[in-house]
Design an enzyme around this catalytic site. Structure first.
Site, mmCIF file in Angstrom:
data_model
loop_
_atom_site.group_PDB
_atom_site.id
_atom_site.type_symbol
_atom_site.label_atom_id
_atom_site.label_comp_id
_atom_site.label_asym_id
_atom_site.label_seq_id
_atom_site.Cartn_x
_atom_site.Cartn_y
_atom_site.Cartn_z
ATOM 1 N N HIS A 64 0.803 -1.021 0.025
ATOM 2 C CA HIS A 64 -0.352 -0.162 0.168
ATOM 3 C C HIS A 64 0.636 1.562 0.320
ATOM 4 O O HIS A 64 0.902 2.016 -0.624
ATOM 5 C CB HIS A 64 -1.070 0.008 0.497
ATOM 6 C CG HIS A 64 -1.789 0.915 1.048
ATOM 7 N ND1 HIS A 64 -3.268 1.158 0.657
ATOM 8 C CD2 HIS A 64 -1.551 2.334 1.558
ATOM 9 C CE1 HIS A 64 -4.122 2.538 0.940
ATOM 10 N NE2 HIS A 64 -2.774 2.903 1.507
ATOM 11 N N GLU A 65 1.970 1.602 1.039
ATOM 12 C CA GLU A 65 2.667 2.525 0.814
ATOM 13 C C GLU A 65 3.122 2.348 -0.172
ATOM 14 O O GLU A 65 3.823 3.442 -0.708
ATOM 15 C CB GLU A 65 3.345 2.331 2.529
ATOM 16 C CG GLU A 65 2.704 2.355 3.894
ATOM 17 C CD GLU A 65 1.691 3.880 3.678
ATOM 18 O OE1 GLU A 65 2.045 4.646 2.988
ATOM 19 O OE2 GLU A 65 0.675 3.626 4.569
ATOM 20 N N HIS A 81 2.396 4.930 -2.717
ATOM 21 C CA HIS A 81 1.722 6.080 -2.378
ATOM 22 C C HIS A 81 3.152 6.710 -3.212
ATOM 23 O O HIS A 81 4.129 7.055 -3.539
ATOM 24 C CB HIS A 81 1.953 6.528 -1.086
ATOM 25 C CG HIS A 81 0.388 6.294 -0.661
ATOM 26 N ND1 HIS A 81 -0.605 6.709 -1.240
ATOM 27 C CD2 HIS A 81 0.145 5.430 0.137
ATOM 28 C CE1 HIS A 81 -1.892 6.470 -1.046
ATOM 29 N NE2 HIS A 81 -1.394 5.661 0.511
#
Length: 369
Positions: free
Chosen positions: A22-23, A26
């Site tokens: 998920h990170e 980003h």
């Protein structure tokens, strides 16, 4: 030791992988647009271990229930501290579409992870399907009248080969009152007959009454592995990712409609229980569970709730339409409301999780005893 190996360790590994991807979404998109990434953290709270490589500090923090990527200029109170030479690399100074792409990348990477897992799994292990063997034929049903018998293997419907019970069901349920040619394998002999499905009402996954077409047979509930070629495995992976994504979205909608009980919502404790139970059965089951949880995490993060990615995307969409940022006061009120909703949700899922545990005392004994 048993609790650590079969419950705590699988939970930490699964959650760590989900948070990392998920990170990573980003992080990579921010880097692509030239935004300065100050910190990449797995976990919240105090830094346990970390190392600065280049301009970014990579950290593992004390609370392993989330993570974050800290970007230059992402908070309003940091604007005055940004050196003029780096202003062009601040998140807040990027075009709104670029900021949306950076925020959206996290949930999308969770979906991509699930897609990758499903495709690889089907390519390596094939697809597990329920066979088309008939275990029971209801008396005076369309199947009974047509001559279908217990033990028959349905090999084709309307000339379309069927390898799984789902394929048989998908054809029949949309063919009410339409004659269908069903071919069965009966003790090595192929037998064809005409069946006319009758319209009926049955329960869907959410317990709702829906109209469908039935012929009056029950599956033998036997399973087999079907090997897939590369393209077929990828197609199956896309199909499964779409199915789980659609089911997750529908569940959230049904939850707000009151069709699905709030008591069904689970949190970290439930995930820990699931991963522990599945890990004991083998990695073959834990890997697809990882994909399912990844999809759930991605979709939940897209909900338009402040402090989630979906809430920030909503603010950015409003900025795009209005051609000006939402005022700091309004964003602050929304953030506090979002934090309040999240706190309520945490309480609810914790109560639900504890209610699912048959013996809370024994669990604590395993952890502390």
């Amino acid at each position: 030791m048993h609790f650590f190996l079969y419950y705590l360790l699988p939970f930490i590994v699964v959650l760590g992988i989900l948070i990392f991807f998920h990170e990573l979404g980003h992080f990579l998109v921010a880097k692509y647009f030239g935004v300065k990434v100050l910190k990449f953290s797995l976990g919240f709270g105090y830094k346990v271990v970390g190392k600065k490589i280049g301009e970014t500090e990579y950290v593992i923090s004390s609370v392993p229930l989330g993570g974050y990527v800290k970007l230059l200029g992402e908070n309003d109170d940091e604007q005055e501290k940004i050196p003029p030479s780096e202003a062009v690399r601040a998140f807040s100074n990027q075009h709104v579409l670029k900021r949306m792409a950076i925020v959206l990348a996290g949930p999308l990477f969770n979906l991509f992870l699930a897609l990758f897992i499903f495709c690889c799994l089907y390519l390596v292990s094939g697809v597990t399907v329920m066979t088309t063997e008939v275990a029971q034929v209801r008396e005076n049903s369309p199947a009974d009248k047509a001559g279908i018998r217990k033990g028959d293997l349905i090999v084709a419907v309307q000339g379309q080969a069927t390898e799984s019970w789902n394929e048989v069901k998908e054809i029949i349920q949309v063919s009410a009152d339409k004659p269908l040619t069903v071919t069965v394998d009966r003790e090595g002999n192929l037998v064809s007959m005409t069946v006319v499905p009758e319209e009926a009402v049955e329960k869907n996954l959410f317990g709702e009454d829906v109209k469908s077409a039935l012929i009056g047979v029950v599956a033998a509930a036997k399973f087999k592995k079907v090997q897939k070629g590369p393209w077929a495995a990828i197609k199956e992976g896309f199909g499964q990712t779409w199915y789980v994504t659609k089911l997750t979205v529908l569940t959230i909608v049904k939850l707000f409609q009151g069709v699905v009980s709030i008591k069904t919502i689970g949190g970290p404790i439930m995930i820990g229980q699931l991963t522990g139970q599945v890990a004991q059965e083998g990695l073959d089951n834990l890997v697809p569970l990882l994909a399912v949880i990844s999809i759930n995490l991605g979709i939940l993060n897209l909900l338009p709730v402040p402090i989630l990615d979906g809430g920030l995307i909503l603010f950015l969409l409003m900025e795009l339409v209005l051609r000006r940022p939402i005022s700091l006061k309004k964003r602050d009120v929304a953030q506090k409301a979002g934090l309040f909703l999240l706190a309520i949700l945490i309480v609810v899922v914790t109560i639900n999780d504890l209610a699912r545990i048959e013996a809370v005392k024994s669990l604590f004994e395993k952890i502390f005893g």
